[in-house]
Design a protein around this motif. Structure first.
Motif, PDB file in Angstrom:
ATOM      1  N   MET A  20     -54.858 -55.372 -30.539  1.00  0.00           N
ATOM      2  CA  MET A  20     -55.238 -54.152 -30.871  1.00  0.00           C
ATOM      3  C   MET A  20     -54.622 -53.725 -32.393  1.00  0.00           C
ATOM      4  SD  MET A  20     -54.035 -51.944 -27.507  1.00  0.00           S
ATOM      5  CE  MET A  20     -52.194 -52.168 -27.421  1.00  0.00           C
ATOM      6  N   GLY A  21     -53.701 -54.332 -32.830  1.00  0.00           N
ATOM      7  CA  GLY A  21     -53.363 -54.199 -34.139  1.00  0.00           C
ATOM      8  C   GLY A  21     -54.388 -54.768 -35.198  1.00  0.00           C
ATOM      9  N   LEU A  22     -54.989 -55.992 -34.769  1.00  0.00           N
ATOM     10  CA  LEU A  22     -55.898 -56.383 -35.606  1.00  0.00           C
ATOM     11  C   LEU A  22     -57.198 -55.774 -35.542  1.00  0.00           C
ATOM     12  CD1 LEU A  22     -55.518 -60.236 -35.113  1.00  0.00           C
ATOM     13  CD2 LEU A  22     -54.627 -59.306 -37.072  1.00  0.00           C
ATOM     14  N   THR A  23     -57.617 -55.168 -34.634  1.00  0.00           N
ATOM     15  CA  THR A  23     -58.732 -54.292 -34.396  1.00  0.00           C
ATOM     16  C   THR A  23     -58.488 -53.148 -35.643  1.00  0.00           C
ATOM     17  OG1 THR A  23     -59.205 -55.038 -32.205  1.00  0.00           O
ATOM     18  CG2 THR A  23     -60.115 -52.931 -32.993  1.00  0.00           C
ATOM     19  N   ALA A  24     -57.340 -52.571 -35.190  1.00  0.00           N
ATOM     20  CA  ALA A  24     -57.067 -51.376 -36.296  1.00  0.00           C
ATOM     21  C   ALA A  24     -57.287 -51.931 -37.729  1.00  0.00           C
ATOM     22  CB  ALA A  24     -55.736 -50.852 -36.006  1.00  0.00           C
ATOM     23  N   ILE A  25     -56.849 -52.960 -38.000  1.00  0.00           N
ATOM     24  CA  ILE A  25     -56.897 -53.479 -39.364  1.00  0.00           C
ATOM     25  C   ILE A  25     -58.516 -53.502 -39.848  1.00  0.00           C
ATOM     26  CG2 ILE A  25     -56.528 -55.415 -40.872  1.00  0.00           C
ATOM     27  CD1 ILE A  25     -53.848 -55.786 -39.321  1.00  0.00           C
ATOM     28  N   ILE A  26     -59.010 -54.353 -38.862  1.00  0.00           N
ATOM     29  CA  ILE A  26     -60.455 -54.496 -39.052  1.00  0.00           C
ATOM     30  C   ILE A  26     -61.214 -53.032 -39.669  1.00  0.00           C
ATOM     31  CG2 ILE A  26     -62.663 -55.284 -38.273  1.00  0.00           C
ATOM     32  CD1 ILE A  26     -61.056 -57.530 -36.844  1.00  0.00           C
ATOM     33  N   LEU A  27     -60.937 -52.252 -38.491  1.00  0.00           N
ATOM     34  CA  LEU A  27     -61.801 -50.996 -38.792  1.00  0.00           C
ATOM     35  C   LEU A  27     -60.956 -50.316 -40.029  1.00  0.00           C
ATOM     36  CD1 LEU A  27     -61.681 -49.885 -34.881  1.00  0.00           C
ATOM     37  CD2 LEU A  27     -63.635 -50.545 -36.261  1.00  0.00           C
ATOM     38  N   ILE A  28     -59.925 -49.958 -40.353  1.00  0.00           N
ATOM     39  CA  ILE A  28     -59.612 -49.607 -41.644  1.00  0.00           C
ATOM     40  C   ILE A  28     -59.959 -50.242 -42.914  1.00  0.00           C
ATOM     41  CG2 ILE A  28     -57.524 -48.296 -40.585  1.00  0.00           C
ATOM     42  CD1 ILE A  28     -55.869 -50.175 -42.301  1.00  0.00           C
ATOM     43  N   SER A  29     -60.321 -51.533 -42.821  1.00  0.00           N
ATOM     44  CA  SER A  29     -60.957 -52.222 -43.769  1.00  0.00           C
ATOM     45  C   SER A  29     -62.201 -51.525 -44.082  1.00  0.00           C
ATOM     46  CB  SER A  29     -61.075 -53.596 -43.658  1.00  0.00           C
ATOM     47  OG  SER A  29     -62.055 -53.870 -42.687  1.00  0.00           O
ATOM     48  N   LEU A  30     -63.148 -51.109 -43.185  1.00  0.00           N
ATOM     49  CA  LEU A  30     -64.231 -50.175 -43.382  1.00  0.00           C
ATOM     50  C   LEU A  30     -64.280 -49.077 -44.074  1.00  0.00           C
ATOM     51  CD1 LEU A  30     -66.012 -51.365 -40.115  1.00  0.00           C
ATOM     52  CD2 LEU A  30     -66.069 -52.530 -42.201  1.00  0.00           C
ATOM     53  N   GLY A  31     -63.352 -48.320 -44.231  1.00  0.00           N
ATOM     54  CA  GLY A  31     -62.660 -46.964 -44.508  1.00  0.00           C
ATOM     55  C   GLY A  31     -62.021 -46.203 -43.216  1.00  0.00           C
ATOM     56  N   SER A  32     -61.939 -45.078 -43.674  1.00  0.00           N
ATOM     57  CA  SER A  32     -61.403 -44.221 -42.438  1.00  0.00           C
ATOM     58  C   SER A  32     -62.519 -43.931 -41.531  1.00  0.00           C
ATOM     59  CB  SER A  32     -60.699 -42.809 -42.971  1.00  0.00           C
ATOM     60  OG  SER A  32     -62.043 -42.049 -43.657  1.00  0.00           O
ATOM     61  N   GLY A  33     -63.754 -44.123 -41.838  1.00  0.00           N
ATOM     62  CA  GLY A  33     -64.866 -43.868 -40.800  1.00  0.00           C
ATOM     63  C   GLY A  33     -64.752 -44.774 -39.602  1.00  0.00           C
ATOM     64  N   GLY A  34     -64.380 -45.966 -39.788  1.00  0.00           N
ATOM     65  CA  GLY A  34     -64.198 -46.796 -38.849  1.00  0.00           C
ATOM     66  C   GLY A  34     -63.301 -46.422 -37.570  1.00  0.00           C
ATOM     67  N   VAL A  35     -62.259 -46.016 -37.921  1.00  0.00           N
ATOM     68  CA  VAL A  35     -61.261 -45.505 -37.013  1.00  0.00           C
ATOM     69  C   VAL A  35     -61.580 -44.093 -36.500  1.00  0.00           C
ATOM     70  CG1 VAL A  35     -58.786 -45.000 -36.723  1.00  0.00           C
ATOM     71  CG2 VAL A  35     -59.527 -46.906 -38.404  1.00  0.00           C
ATOM     72  N   SER A  36     -62.058 -43.271 -37.510  1.00  0.00           N
ATOM     73  CA  SER A  36     -62.670 -41.927 -36.686  1.00  0.00           C
ATOM     74  C   SER A  36     -63.698 -42.230 -35.557  1.00  0.00           C
ATOM     75  CB  SER A  36     -63.410 -41.068 -37.896  1.00  0.00           C
ATOM     76  OG  SER A  36     -62.170 -40.978 -38.830  1.00  0.00           O
ATOM     77  N   ALA A  37     -64.465 -43.119 -35.847  1.00  0.00           N
ATOM     78  CA  ALA A  37     -65.546 -43.478 -35.028  1.00  0.00           C
ATOM     79  C   ALA A  37     -65.000 -43.817 -33.600  1.00  0.00           C
ATOM     80  CB  ALA A  37     -66.556 -44.722 -35.195  1.00  0.00           C
ATOM     81  N   LEU A  38     -63.713 -44.851 -33.647  1.00  0.00           N
ATOM     82  CA  LEU A  38     -63.047 -45.065 -32.507  1.00  0.00           C
ATOM     83  C   LEU A  38     -62.309 -44.094 -31.893  1.00  0.00           C
ATOM     84  CD1 LEU A  38     -62.377 -47.664 -30.788  1.00  0.00           C
ATOM     85  CD2 LEU A  38     -60.212 -47.852 -32.084  1.00  0.00           C
ATOM     86  N   GLN A  39     -61.935 -43.104 -32.690  1.00  0.00           N
ATOM     87  CA  GLN A  39     -61.267 -41.970 -32.029  1.00  0.00           C
ATOM     88  C   GLN A  39     -62.011 -40.819 -31.113  1.00  0.00           C
ATOM     89  OE1 GLN A  39     -57.828 -42.154 -31.952  1.00  0.00           O
ATOM     90  NE2 GLN A  39     -57.114 -40.893 -33.352  1.00  0.00           N
TER      91      GLN A  39
END
Length: 525
Positions: A472-491
């Motif tokens: 779960m932590g590595l997934t978060a790291i990968i998504l934030i590496s794409l910018g806040s949009g990656g994490v926002s998409a997951l949210q």
């Protein structure tokens, strides 16, 4: 409804190989279809984000819009009925029913409430507490129309925040579902897994084969999305705050280090089990939260906080049903009430498993009143302490908080509040520590709970706990590496996952009362 009385014979507790007999694939849960379904889906999500983040956002936004449009009204009714039915069970003779086949609680009340508060509040306990009240103050909710004064605007803002983080949100995370799970697991020997929630309706079909695996996988995907998102936002928000306070570069390297630190803490905490890491972190986090509450109450706008809390709760109660069922502005609902309902629904089955695990020996009245009344009122007071202070500062000096919040900057709102208090640097650091531990306690409890579902054991092995914690932590790291949009998409994606999860929660509306009455007769009540 299947004859649950015979379940213990029909479904004995699953036996697992001893530690010596377990292979590496057993330890990692690689023979579990649920592991492959849930882990594989998350991997596909990340792969699509890496391949074409814009395409992923398009898919997610389309699914999000469809979910809130067609399921939003159903979710509003589901949460309202869950809360009301739970209160009815707590108020009647069924309130004396003791759950979990223990005569006394397994965990003392302070530690139990501390774990509940820390796990369910998560990151919302700090950043949203600062940001949501000021958001509703700047842009008043449509239900209230045009307020007559700044004070009335403030009360409306607080009461709307209370609705989103109060009675209904807490009730859906385990008031009825925990009753169902605790009876079927502890009394009848069924697995402590989401599929068990549908056993009274579907019988053996819910427990075996593709259906049971799909039910569990949907719930794991939903709660993983809801946990990975806050972990990613933790990196983004703490990085922003460190840049504002200490000029530390606000970039991926800082965010990467923050999330690695969080992964290490919550994974180690999950490995130590319920009786050590999770309880210790929760206890100290509640102590820190109480200390900060006392400090803000003492040196902050004390009169505004007290009056705002009392009148805000009163306004929420006066408008409770209209707020819960409001459908006048679907655009506003999709980004506020229905969004939050989807988020909390996604946590529902897995939180019920976690609550069932820590609540043995509690009565239905203790469980429901703590989850549906006491914890929400504490949450509302916390939101008044933090967000109410922000509104008071904004009224006294227009723009002092709202300008920092522009662009929906959650950590900006928090820092704008803490910077107006005595010893601003120390207070800001303590709030950041509090936020981190809130996220960590959610990470460790969800890591533990996912591992319970995957392994089918109430004490899953260290390998599977470590796997999910790191994953779960590595997934978060990968998504934030794409910018806040990656994490926002997951949210936003968790709202989509709430569609099947909300259907899994639905039967608890009638199953919980049936099983509560049955247990009351068995216990001579």
């Amino acid at each position: 409804m299947s004859d649950i009385m015979n379940t213990a014979k029909a479904q004995p507790m699953t036996r697992h190989p001893s530690a010596k007999q377990q292979t590496a694939s057993d330890k990692l849960g690689l023979k579990s279809p649920v592991q492959w379904l849930s882990g594989g889906f998350i991997a596909l999500f990340v792969a699509l984000a890496l391949y074409d983040n814009a395409l992923l956002s398009t898919f997610v936004n389309t699914g999000f819009s469809w979910s809130v449009t067609f399921f939003g009204p159903y979710w509003q009714i589901l949460l309202l009925l869950t809360f009301l039915i739970g209160l009815a069970l707590a108020a009647g003779k069924t309130g004396h029913v003791r759950l979990g086949r223990l005569d006394t609680p397994e965990i003392d009340s302070f530690r139990w409430i501390a774990i509940l508060l820390c796990t369910l509040l998560a990151g919302g306990g700090v950043f949203w507490a600062a940001a949501e009240p000021i958001a509703h103050y700047v842009s008043p909710p449509p239900l209230y129309g045009v307020p007559d004064s700044p004070w009335q605007t403030a009360i409306n803002a607080l009461s709307q925040s209370f609705m989103h983080w109060g009675f209904l949100a807490w009730a859906i995370t385990g008031s009825l579902t925990s009753i169902v799970l605790m009876h079927l697991h502890y009394d009848k020997g069924l697995p402590l897994q989401p599929r068990t929630l549908l056993y009274p309706l579907l019988g053996e079909r819910a427990l075996k084969g593709a259906m049971g695996n799909t039910i569990d996988a949907c719930c794991i995907i939903a709660v993983a999305a809801g946990t990975i998102g806050p972990i990613g936002f933790l990196g983004l928000q703490i990085s922003f705050a460190l840049n504002s306070l200490f000029d530390i570069p606000d970039g991926f390297t800082t965010q990467f280090i923050i999330i690695l630190f969080a992964i290490a803490i919550y994974t180690l905490s999950a490995l130590s089990g319920l009786n050590r890491g999770i309880q210790i972190l929760s206890r100290w986090n509640i102590i820190l939260a109480v200390a900060l509450m006392a400090y803000l109450l003492l040196v902050g706008p004390t009169g505004f906080i007290i009056n705002g809390y009392l009148q805000g709760v009163g306004a929420m109660l006066d408008n409770f049903v209209p707020m819960a069922t409001y459908r006048g502005d679907e655009g506003w609902l999709s980004w506020w009430t229905v969004f939050f309902w989807g988020w909390f629904l996604g946590y529902g089955p897995m939180m019920a498993i976690f609550i069932s695990r820590i609540s043995r020996g509690r009565t239905i009245r203790q469980l429901v009143m703590t989850l549906s009344i006491i914890a929400p009122l504490i949450t509302c007071f916390w939101f008044t302490i933090v967000g109410g202070s922000g509104i008071a500062f904004e009224i006294a000096d227009p723009g002092s908080v709202s300008k920092a919040f522009e662009g929906f900057n959650l950590p900006g709102a928090l820092l704008a509040i803490t910077q107006q208090l005595p010893f601003p640097l120390i207070v800001s650091i303590l709030f950041l520590i509090l936020t981190t531990i809130f996220i960590v306690t959610t990470g460790d409890s969800m890591t533990y709970t996912i591992s319970v579902v995957i392994s089918g054991e109430t004490e899953p092995n260290a390998f599977i706990r470590t796997f999910w914690g790191i994953m779960m932590g590595l997934t978060a790291i990968i998504l934030i590496s794409l910018g806040s949009g990656g994490v926002s998409a997951l949210q936003s994606f968790i709202v989509i996952t709430a569609v099947p999860v909300s259907l899994i929660l639905l039967p608890s509306l009638w199953d919980a009362p049936k099983l509560a009455l049955k247990m009351a007769k068995e216990q001579g009540l």
